[in-house]
Motif scaffolding. Structure first.
Motif, short mmCIF file in Angstrom:
data_model
loop_
_atom_site.label_atom_id
_atom_site.label_comp_id
_atom_site.label_asym_id
_atom_site.label_seq_id
_atom_site.Cartn_x
_atom_site.Cartn_y
_atom_site.Cartn_z
N UNK A 48 -9.78 -10.17 8.42
CA UNK A 48 -10.30 -9.04 9.20
C UNK A 48 -11.44 -9.48 10.10
N UNK A 49 -12.23 -10.45 9.65
CA UNK A 49 -13.35 -10.94 10.48
C UNK A 49 -12.89 -11.96 11.52
N UNK A 50 -11.73 -12.57 11.30
CA UNK A 50 -11.25 -13.60 12.21
C UNK A 50 -10.27 -13.08 13.27
N UNK A 51 -9.61 -11.98 12.98
CA UNK A 51 -8.62 -11.43 13.92
C UNK A 51 -8.79 -9.93 14.04
N UNK A 52 -8.90 -9.46 15.25
CA UNK A 52 -9.06 -8.02 15.49
C UNK A 52 -7.75 -7.27 15.28
N UNK A 53 -6.64 -8.01 15.20
CA UNK A 53 -5.34 -7.35 15.03
C UNK A 53 -4.95 -7.18 13.56
N UNK A 54 -5.67 -7.83 12.66
CA UNK A 54 -5.23 -7.85 11.26
C UNK A 54 -5.24 -6.46 10.64
N UNK A 55 -6.27 -5.69 10.85
CA UNK A 55 -6.39 -4.38 10.21
C UNK A 55 -5.82 -3.24 11.05
N UNK A 56 -5.06 -3.56 12.08
CA UNK A 56 -4.42 -2.50 12.86
C UNK A 56 -3.31 -1.85 12.03
N UNK A 57 -3.02 -0.58 12.30
CA UNK A 57 -2.01 0.13 11.53
C UNK A 57 -0.65 -0.54 11.64
N UNK A 58 -0.32 -1.02 12.83
CA UNK A 58 0.97 -1.66 13.03
C UNK A 58 1.11 -2.92 12.20
N UNK A 59 0.05 -3.71 12.13
CA UNK A 59 0.13 -4.96 11.36
C UNK A 59 0.16 -4.69 9.87
N UNK A 60 -0.62 -3.73 9.40
CA UNK A 60 -0.62 -3.41 7.97
C UNK A 60 0.74 -2.89 7.52
N UNK A 61 1.37 -2.08 8.37
CA UNK A 61 2.70 -1.59 8.06
C UNK A 61 3.70 -2.74 8.05
N UNK A 62 3.58 -3.63 9.01
CA UNK A 62 4.46 -4.79 9.05
C UNK A 62 4.26 -5.69 7.84
N UNK A 63 3.02 -5.75 7.36
CA UNK A 63 2.70 -6.58 6.20
C UNK A 63 3.46 -6.09 4.97
N UNK A 64 3.61 -4.77 4.84
CA UNK A 64 4.32 -4.21 3.70
C UNK A 64 5.79 -4.62 3.72
N UNK A 65 6.41 -4.51 4.90
CA UNK A 65 7.82 -4.88 5.02
C UNK A 65 8.02 -6.38 4.96
N UNK A 66 7.07 -7.12 5.48
CA UNK A 66 7.17 -8.58 5.53
C UNK A 66 7.19 -9.20 4.13
N UNK A 67 6.42 -8.66 3.23
CA UNK A 67 6.36 -9.25 1.89
C UNK A 67 7.27 -8.60 0.87
N UNK A 68 7.99 -7.53 1.26
CA UNK A 68 8.78 -6.78 0.29
C UNK A 68 9.89 -7.61 -0.34
N UNK A 69 10.62 -8.39 0.47
CA UNK A 69 11.71 -9.20 -0.06
C UNK A 69 11.23 -10.19 -1.10
N UNK A 70 10.14 -10.89 -0.80
CA UNK A 70 9.56 -11.84 -1.75
C UNK A 70 9.09 -11.15 -3.02
N UNK A 71 8.45 -10.00 -2.86
CA UNK A 71 7.95 -9.25 -4.02
C UNK A 71 9.09 -8.85 -4.95
N UNK A 72 10.18 -8.34 -4.37
CA UNK A 72 11.29 -7.86 -5.18
C UNK A 72 11.95 -9.01 -5.95
#
Length: 473
Positions: free
Chosen positions: A60-84
């Motif tokens: 969050x301190x290194x990238x202004x895009x990290x905590x954007x809503x779009x990126x956080x939503x993408x983060x959920x889908x991005x890791x879902x396959x690995x999590x399952x």
């Protein structure tokens, strides 16, 4: 007769002998007990949660895009396959076993459903007679193996998959999902039988199948080929979102269900005068789930589209999928006799056998569960990328899935772990990959950092086992 003179067998004597069963700890005592467990090496998921918090702060301190809503939503889908996939592997790891083929096995399930979809259900025409018959024979053999081990429930999906192929059921998104899951179960039967009944070490079996399933995927799809998953239900699995209303309904169901279960269990223990956590601590836990869930739901229901003419909002579909598997897996391990058997076999297989547990059946079943859940992970991953290619399930798929479970706190030595470990560990891996990509780091750096984190988690597990009492190692 006074209380101190109570006759043996009386209620007073029972209370005196088993007084711990009739006490309620204070908030300070509960915190003290938790601190004692941490000092004793029973760290659980705490290191992973701490690491996840550090990663969020750093990126969050290194990238202004990290905590954007779009990126956080993408983060959920991005890791879902690995999590399952990691959730399924938790069951295998609890027995001190390993499944190196889970990644490529998921690739086989992805290839078969994509092939069935692209051919309109005519797998015979696409595969050719020889490959088609070999596949049917493999499915029926898996069913026989399940029957021989008296794992009756696993035989049905294998026969069902064979039936879908023989009949030539027309392509349909829901049929493809069913076919993939049934294939996953059949693969688990083959793996589990070789480990549990034949007695081949799981490392050897799954390493061999890791290579074999890669060849099967290549055979199904063809070298250089790519099969799309369409733009309908299958594509929406990892790319679609619930409506705003359904997003809030999901929160009510999840948070309300959690609160109902926890509070009912807590007050039930108090009513029966059993050991229970302080009510204030229980309320804090329930309140934290409700508050954080409400904040997350609110943020995800906001419009996160960068295009003013398009609205993208709502909780991603992968969230309820992961939550369902989390609740189901947790219930199975924590509240069923089968779950107790898994922990018993993982803790001491010989002692479990002498206690009357069918060790071979339990050992086979965990591979069935792992491969079945891996098929669901394959559906999510294929949906996210929009296609299936000959490399499906290869690369880092398995390594990240195992890493998710271990980083979350599941022990490689067996006997210790929870399904939630894969969720937390998967979040750590997805955050590392997502954050480093935003910082423009190459794939080499992502792999190096992820590997070091996994090594650190394994080291923490090994060191904590040394400090833990013998009974909880």
């Amino acid at each position: 007769m006074t209380e101190t003179q109570a006759e043996p067998g009386s209620t007073s004597t029972a209370v005196a002998d088993f007084g711990i069963d009739n006490t309620q700890r204070s908030f300070g005592q509960a915190v003290g007990d938790y601190g004692a467990r941490l000092r004793g090496g029973q760290l659980g998921v705490l290191p992973a949660l701490g690491g996840l918090a550090v990663l969020f702060i750093f990126f969050a301190t290194q990238s202004s895009d990290f905590l954007t809503l779009g990126n956080l939503s993408n983060l959920l889908a991005q890791g879902a396959g690995t999590v399952v996939i990691g959730m399924g592997l938790v069951f295998v790891l609890l027995l001190g076993e390993i499944d190196l083929s889970a990644g490529t096995a998921s690739g086989v399930t992805a290839a078969i459903f994509a092939l069935h979809l692209s051919t309109g259900g005519n797998l015979l025409g696409k595969m050719g007679l020889a490959v088609f018959l070999i596949t049917i024979a493999g499915l029926l053999l898996a069913a026989v193996m399940a029957v021989l081990t008296r794992l009756w429930v696993a035989a049905v999906p294998a026969v069902l998959a064979a039936g879908i192929m023989i009949i030539g059921v027309p392509a349909n998104p829901w049929v493809e999902i069913l076919l993939a899951i049934c294939f996953g179960t059949a693969i688990g039967c083959l793996t589990g039988f070789l480990v549990a009944r034949v007695g081949i070490p799981s490392f050897v079996v799954t390493l061999a199948l890791f290579l074999a399933w890669q060849g099967v995927v290549l055979q199904y799809i063809g070298e250089g080929g790519t099969l799309g998953v369409g733009d309908g239900v299958l594509f929406e699995v990892a790319n679609g979102n619930l409506s705003t209303g359904l997003s809030w309904l999901l929160l009510v169901l999840v948070a309300g269900g959690y609160a109902a279960v926890v509070l009912t269990r807590h007050f039930g223990r108090l009513k029966r005068k059993l050991v229970a956590q302080p009510t204030s601590l229980v309320l804090v836990k329930v309140g934290a789930v409700v508050v954080f869930g409400a904040i997350g739901t609110y943020l995800l229901t906001l419009n996160r589209s960068l295009n003013d003419s398009i609205t993208i909002s709502g909780v991603p579909y992968v969230v309820p999928i992961v939550l369902f598997l989390l609740v189901l897996g947790t219930f199975v391990l924590d509240r069923t006799r089968y779950g107790r058997h898994v922990y018993a076999v993982g803790g001491n297989a010989e002692a479990a056998r002498r206690a009357g547990i069918d060790v071979r059946k339990v050992r086979m079943s965990v591979f069935v569960i792992a491969s079945t859940i891996a098929a669901i992970g394959a559906i999510i991953y294929s949906s996210k990328v929009g296609s299936v290619d000959p490399q499906a399930g290869g690369g880092n798929t398995l390594l990240f899935a195992v890493g998710a479970a271990v980083i979350g706190g599941t022990s490689l030595f067996g006997g210790k772990g929870r399904v939630r470990d894969a969720v937390v560990g998967g979040a750590v891996i997805a955050t590392i990959e997502n954050g480093l990509r935003l910082l423009g780091e190459p794939a080499a750096v992502v792999s190096i950092v992820t590997g070091l984190v996994l090594l650190l988690a394994a080291s923490v597990d090994a060191l904590s086992r040394r400090r833990a009492p013998a009974g909880v190692r």
